[in-house]
Design an enzyme around this catalytic site. Sequence first.
Site, mmCIF file in Angstrom:
data_model
loop_
_atom_site.group_PDB
_atom_site.id
_atom_site.type_symbol
_atom_site.label_atom_id
_atom_site.label_comp_id
_atom_site.label_asym_id
_atom_site.label_seq_id
_atom_site.Cartn_x
_atom_site.Cartn_y
_atom_site.Cartn_z
ATOM 1 N N ARG A 52 0.879 -1.172 0.000
ATOM 2 C CA ARG A 52 0.000 0.000 0.000
ATOM 3 C C ARG A 52 0.908 1.211 0.000
ATOM 4 O O ARG A 52 2.135 1.080 0.058
ATOM 5 C CB ARG A 52 -1.026 -0.013 1.154
ATOM 6 C CG ARG A 52 -0.671 -0.775 2.367
ATOM 7 C CD ARG A 52 0.442 -0.210 3.160
ATOM 8 N NE ARG A 52 0.263 1.199 3.411
ATOM 9 C CZ ARG A 52 1.228 2.059 3.645
ATOM 10 N NH1 ARG A 52 2.510 1.667 3.645
ATOM 11 N NH2 ARG A 52 0.992 3.336 3.862
ATOM 12 N N GLY A 53 0.313 2.409 -0.021
ATOM 13 C CA GLY A 53 1.117 3.615 -0.206
ATOM 14 C C GLY A 53 1.202 3.871 -1.704
ATOM 15 O O GLY A 53 1.525 2.959 -2.480
ATOM 16 N N ALA A 54 0.909 5.115 -2.091
ATOM 17 C CA ALA A 54 0.727 5.410 -3.519
ATOM 18 C C ALA A 54 1.906 4.959 -4.397
ATOM 19 O O ALA A 54 1.708 4.242 -5.391
ATOM 20 C CB ALA A 54 0.437 6.905 -3.684
ATOM 21 N N GLN A 202 -2.039 2.205 10.103
ATOM 22 C CA GLN A 202 -0.739 2.191 9.409
ATOM 23 C C GLN A 202 0.327 2.956 10.196
ATOM 24 O O GLN A 202 1.519 2.700 10.024
ATOM 25 C CB GLN A 202 -0.873 2.813 8.009
ATOM 26 C CG GLN A 202 -1.653 1.968 7.020
ATOM 27 C CD GLN A 202 -3.093 2.399 6.937
ATOM 28 O OE1 GLN A 202 -3.683 2.825 7.930
ATOM 29 N NE2 GLN A 202 -3.683 2.301 5.771
ATOM 30 N N ASP A 243 -1.865 10.803 -1.803
ATOM 31 C CA ASP A 243 -2.194 9.778 -2.803
ATOM 32 C C ASP A 243 -2.549 10.386 -4.146
ATOM 33 O O ASP A 243 -2.502 9.723 -5.183
ATOM 34 C CB ASP A 243 -3.362 8.912 -2.318
ATOM 35 C CG ASP A 243 -2.873 7.923 -1.285
ATOM 36 O OD1 ASP A 243 -2.704 8.331 -0.124
ATOM 37 O OD2 ASP A 243 -2.613 6.762 -1.655
ATOM 38 N N LYS A 254 -4.605 10.000 3.452
ATOM 39 C CA LYS A 254 -5.337 9.148 4.400
ATOM 40 C C LYS A 254 -6.312 9.949 5.253
ATOM 41 O O LYS A 254 -6.003 11.052 5.706
ATOM 42 C CB LYS A 254 -4.312 8.417 5.272
ATOM 43 C CG LYS A 254 -4.864 7.504 6.330
ATOM 44 C CD LYS A 254 -5.750 6.426 5.751
ATOM 45 C CE LYS A 254 -5.070 5.636 4.656
ATOM 46 N NZ LYS A 254 -5.998 4.812 3.863
#
Length: 362
Positions: A52-54, A202, A243, A254
């Site tokens: 995850r994470g752009a 996260q 993102d 987020k």
Amino acid sequence: MRVGNTHYRSIWTGEDGLVRIIDQTRLPHEFVVTTLADLDDAARAIRDMLVRGAPLIGATAAYGFCLGLAAGASDADLDRIGDLLVRCRPTAVNLRWAVQRMDDLLRPLPEGERREAAWREAAALCEEDVATNKAIGRHGVELIRAAWQDKGQQEPVHILTHCNAGWLATVDWGTALAPVYRAVQEGIPVHVWVDETRPRNQGAGLTAWELAAAGIGHHLLVDNGGGHLMQHGRVDLCIVGTDRTTATGDVCNKIGTYLKALAAHDNQVPFYVALPGSTIDWSVEKADRIPIEERDQDEVLYVAGRLDNGRLDRVRIAPPTTEALNPAFDVTPARLVTGLITERGICPASRQGLLALYPEQR
Ligand code: MRU
């Protein structure tokens, strides 16, 4: 970044030509390396947030493209692979960016050359991501250095961050945390306030784990704690990731980022957003056009963790009949953002600011 004595990236290829990732759903309790053997594995890893994470979503999509290509892949294959990947998560624009980049490169090539070219391009994209994030660190550290000088170089610079925009969210280094890692390398003392980042935590599970692995001082904060700390002068700087950034400098990150930016604004705490150029969606002017991912309500209704007896489990925190709403991202308007830290330098969060750094988009 180092984990124990080993340098890891968040995604890499093995000798066997398969793709390896760190399964982020297992952190901070277990460090598990997982193999992506085909396109479905890559799509599942993005959808179920093993990665995850752009920027890392983009890198995984690039490798997903490679894994999905048979020798002599046709245009119809490119369509099918791209369609499958872009549907995995809607908000991070890096996913679409990476798929488009692969498609733009591969489509004009003869079918027999596509597979090999795809692997080369995915590797190049990952190398670029690392260089980009390193550059973000180089620019961002100047803000931390200035804050340290303002404090008379007496005590650590206190930085608040939300979610995880560290090396786990990218191929290496991170975006929001790259200046922090760089500051440590340069001997500037830093301390990080880590928002836990409900519902998936996260911050607690990934950012705190990364910082602990790097030996960087940090404290975990409940998501509602940042405003209080800012009122009491205990936050020097906020740095978060994004993102998707609009052409006018609004940032979508987020859920909860917006509230931190409001609190920072009210308390005159600088609020910076760190991003690679690949996160800018030049086609979006108004942030209300950004699709906000809605995730399963169980992420809100349950909390997962390790019990005192060592077992991993999840517990329900609301009455059995209560339903939950789970938008995963929110938009922070440019007016609340002190500046954007990019690989090309720091600019105001505005169209003019971005165009000064990315003139080719004029
Ligand atoms: O839902 P996630 O964990 O993919 O969300 C990640 C974030 O919100 C990050 O802040 C963002 O992707 C920037 S990562 C460098």
